[in-house]
Enzyme design. Sequence first.
Site, PDB file in Angstrom:
ATOM      1  N   HIS A 640      12.403  40.266  60.525  1.00 42.23           N
ATOM      2  CA  HIS A 640      12.697  41.631  60.114  1.00 42.23           C
ATOM      3  C   HIS A 640      11.494  42.514  60.398  1.00 42.23           C
ATOM      4  O   HIS A 640      10.341  42.093  60.256  1.00 42.23           O
ATOM      5  CB  HIS A 640      13.027  41.683  58.626  1.00 42.23           C
ATOM      6  N   ASP A 657      11.963  51.123  55.417  1.00 44.09           N
ATOM      7  CA  ASP A 657      12.746  49.921  55.754  1.00 44.09           C
ATOM      8  C   ASP A 657      14.204  50.337  55.974  1.00 44.09           C
ATOM      9  O   ASP A 657      14.786  51.066  55.148  1.00 44.09           O
ATOM     10  CB  ASP A 657      12.658  48.872  54.654  1.00 44.09           C
ATOM     11  N   CYS A 707      16.957  46.484  63.480  1.00 48.70           N
ATOM     12  CA  CYS A 707      15.832  46.874  62.618  1.00 48.70           C
ATOM     13  C   CYS A 707      14.620  47.311  63.444  1.00 48.70           C
ATOM     14  O   CYS A 707      13.921  48.274  63.083  1.00 48.70           O
ATOM     15  CB  CYS A 707      15.450  45.738  61.686  1.00 48.70           C
TER      16      CYS A 707
END
Length: 749
Positions: A640, A657, A707
């Site tokens: 991530h 995030d 991401c």
Amino acid sequence: MKKQKKILWKKGIHLAFSEKWNAGFGSFKKFYFPQNLCFLKAKLGRPVAWHRQVKHFQCNKGLHIQKTWIQDVPFCSKTKSGLATQNVSTLYPKVKRKDSKHFISSSRSLLKLQADKLLSSAKSLDHKYCREKSLLKAAPGLSANTVLGRANGHEPTTDPQASDFPMKFSGESQSPGDSGKTVVLNKHRKRVCHGCYQGLEHHRNRRPLIPKQFQLNQHRRVRASLMMYEKLSMIRFRYRIFRSQHFRTKSRVCKLRKAQRSWVQKVTGDHQENLRDNNTEGDNCNPVPSLEPKDPCRCQPYFPDMDSSAVGKGKNCHVPDGHTKENPVLDKEHGLDDTFPDQQNGCVAYNWDQSSSCPKWECTEQIHEIPLMEHPSSDKFSPETERALMALGQESGTSAVSDDREKLPVSGADKSVSSVDGPVSEEPAQNENFQMEEDGSLKQSILSSKLLDHPYCKSPLDAPLLCSEPKVENQMSGGKSSQTASPVDDEQLSTCLSGFLDEVMKKYGSLVPLSEKDVLGRLKDVFNEDFSNRKPFINREITNYRARHQKCNFRIFYNKHMLDMDDLATLDGQNWLNDQVINMYGELIMDAVPDKVHFFNSFFHRQLVTKGYNGVKRWTKKVDLFKKSLLLIPIHLEVHWSLITVTLSSRIISFYDSQGIHFKFCVENIRKYLLTEAREKNRPEFLQGWQTAVTKCIPQQKNDSDCGVFVLQYCKCLALEQPFQFSQEDMPRVRKRIYKELCECRLLD
């Protein structure tokens, strides 16, 4: 075993030649026993079980002897009946006295004597009657007096009736004291019919051995009768079909249908009867023209054989209150023209009104299959209807009307309609719409408003208009396609596409950054024409080109960064971005605004966590971080990507995030690093006042692969001070743009 079979065989022969059997055949003349024939015990009443071979042999022998030796003996012959009863009386006491399951056979001399007697009696037989006629006479229920007997050519005779036969079947009630009975078992087709003979008893009065009339078995619906000759099988078969339940039901339905008249016949018949009654009461002739056409050339109203609203005693006839079905005269308030409007839902109203002094008969006819092609409006008659009404009006005008007849009250609208010597006008059809409101409940039960909106209830003149619209559209579309016919053929377009794709491959190493907009824009610049209508051909050409150029040696070098095709392939589809792509793109952002932004390498946080400040001390040796306004620190936690930003002017450490996750330890590690760096660089103003923040109102990803793309987009927007105006749907376009920016080594607006 062989001895027992031989004994049974002899007994069978003796029984076949016995005079008792011959008398039975000679007297009955209709019975032969092709299968099992045995005697019951007098007390038990059970049939004797014979051996299968003996039964077969006995059957064949009995038939052979009966056909060859025994001739036909007429009924009620005194000599033969006396002989039969005498033989029966001599044999019956033996059977009753023996009381065993075996038959009592006579001696050899008795057998010869009986044979001689039979031969002598056979010679003296009367040959007047043939065997078939005598069989039909003696058959129960099929005598010559019946219909079937006459159908086969037999004349009625005075022979004894079947009711005089002393024979009982198993279906009849029998007293428990009856004895000396013989049971005939008919196992043909697995059907057992028990017939108990009382004629084998000791007849003291010497009555003939005659069976009783047969009866039908009500439970099984199978006729229990004795076996007859083969020539009677067809008669019995026809009689059985005639008496079957299906045949009787079908014939009953046919009779009922013939008895019932159709509603058209009832209506016309009732009107004719009513008109005859009116003629008897009046002076001259019928004021209403007859429904039966006298002249074949004259038009008459047609009554279809379906449910309609005609006056009479039809199936669906509605009679208003205050009038009986026999009364054909309807007043203004309850007339059928008040109930149904003219031509509503395919109804045509026929009105006959001769004068104000004669009764008016109004009949509405419902036509479902004949649309009115000439006049789609609901207030006009068809020409055929007008001609029919004119003929009827002229015929009614010539008829005389008496003054003694009752006069009905006629409204103003009806007075304007009535005419003596002319056709019916069109005004009642228009005024009937106002008269409908008087009896609306009856109208709604038959004519629903939903039916009026049905396509079949609309005028047929509207159909061509509906059908013409698609043709116009097709013509317009055909003209548009003819106008947009491109002068550029497929070969020219393919050549241009191939050259353009070669340039893309040379510049980007693959067709990943190529979009549809880029292709159409290039073709428009070349041919000055829009090729949006030829997208299938363009896509097919691009697919073929990609198959021919699968991979090439393409590399990108920027400062100390190098990207090959494997690194750039992470931007295709939904692949995860690797560190090389993140670091090189961060380098481009930092070079775009070098005085404000500093982008840390993606390995910085990992090195800081593993080796501490000393492991990353040399990374900022040539850079003064406290002179920058924004620090961008990508955080790579195995699978991530996240982003930490530091705003030096406000001393705020922010966490971004795309999945809403907050890693506090990452923020704390960056804060400790900044404090240590401030002491090393002798910047005491940055030793205190640091704050941490988690930004939540930011674009979020909706999958597990974008991401890294979100992190790069965060960095670019923050570095260029642009708002976050992107979402998950923009990620394919963002990936292509990042690919181009990496290949061109610059940020694209």
